[in-house]
Design an enzyme around this catalytic site. Structure first.
Site, short mmCIF file in Angstrom:
data_model
loop_
_atom_site.label_atom_id
_atom_site.label_comp_id
_atom_site.label_asym_id
_atom_site.label_seq_id
_atom_site.Cartn_x
_atom_site.Cartn_y
_atom_site.Cartn_z
N HIS A 58 27.12 67.46 61.55
CA HIS A 58 26.26 67.74 62.70
C HIS A 58 25.01 68.46 62.21
O HIS A 58 25.03 69.15 61.18
CB HIS A 58 26.99 68.63 63.70
N GLU A 60 23.50 71.16 63.16
CA GLU A 60 23.66 72.61 62.99
C GLU A 60 24.42 72.95 61.71
O GLU A 60 24.04 73.86 60.97
CB GLU A 60 24.44 73.22 64.17
N CYS A 88 28.58 72.25 70.00
CA CYS A 88 29.98 71.94 70.28
C CYS A 88 30.86 73.06 69.73
O CYS A 88 30.36 73.98 69.07
CB CYS A 88 30.34 70.61 69.61
N CYS A 91 30.48 73.61 65.84
CA CYS A 91 29.19 74.20 65.45
C CYS A 91 29.07 75.64 65.93
O CYS A 91 28.58 76.50 65.20
CB CYS A 91 28.05 73.34 65.97
#
Length: 164
Positions: A58, A60, A88, A91
């Site tokens: 992801h 992040e 999410c 993260c």
């Protein structure tokens, strides 16, 4: 004459540009930027889940990892993370573990957002760090970017199923 310091909106525009790049190569368009207290970009990230076939790639996560490597330690308490979509659970967990000083995100994620939308992981008993956050920066632009990408993605899938 001194240049004015970049604003939250300026940094979010950088994250939006990274998200656009990700979307152009088939990734869900999410971009992230880590900035230190002196206003220097330490790291950037964009979703790479499909390209890398890696469920933790992801935006992040990648930006946090790069910032930690660049600083030579895992504490980012003097840093701000800008990300186009509310993080999410995975993260948010990494953000908490990195002790980020401030999280700034663009649009809420009503399905998996764990800062304000579904629940606030940082405020739960599971968190050992008090995370400050600011949501809704360039919200309209971030939301539209995601909605447009998903509409195009669905249209491509529909077209492919008609051709098959």
């Amino acid at each position: 004459m001194d240049q004015p310091l970049p604003t939250h909106e300026d940094w979010m525009q950088m994250a939006i540009a990274l998200a656009e790049e990700a979307g152009n190569v088939g990734e869900i368009p999410v971009g992230a930027v880590v900035v230190n207290a002196m206003g220097e970009v330490l790291a950037t990230g964009q979703n790479r889940k499909q390209r890398d076939q890696n469920p933790i790639a992801h935006a992040e996560m990648l930006a946090i990892q790069t910032a930690c490597r660049r600083l030579g330690h895992w504490r980012l308490n003097e840093c701000t993370l800008y990300v186009t979509l509310e993080p999410c659970p995975m993260c948010t967990g990494a953000i908490i573990q990195a002790r980020l000083g401030l999280l700034v995100y663009g649009t809420p994620d009503p399905k998996t957002g764990t800062i304000d939308s579904v629940f606030d992981l940082a405020a739960s008993a599971a968190s050992n760090h008090h995370l400050q956050s600011l949501g809704g920066v360039c919200q309209e632009q971030c939301r539209e970017q995601l909605q447009d990408w998903f509409a195009q993605h669905r249209a491509r899938k529909k077209q492919q199923s008609l051709v098959s």
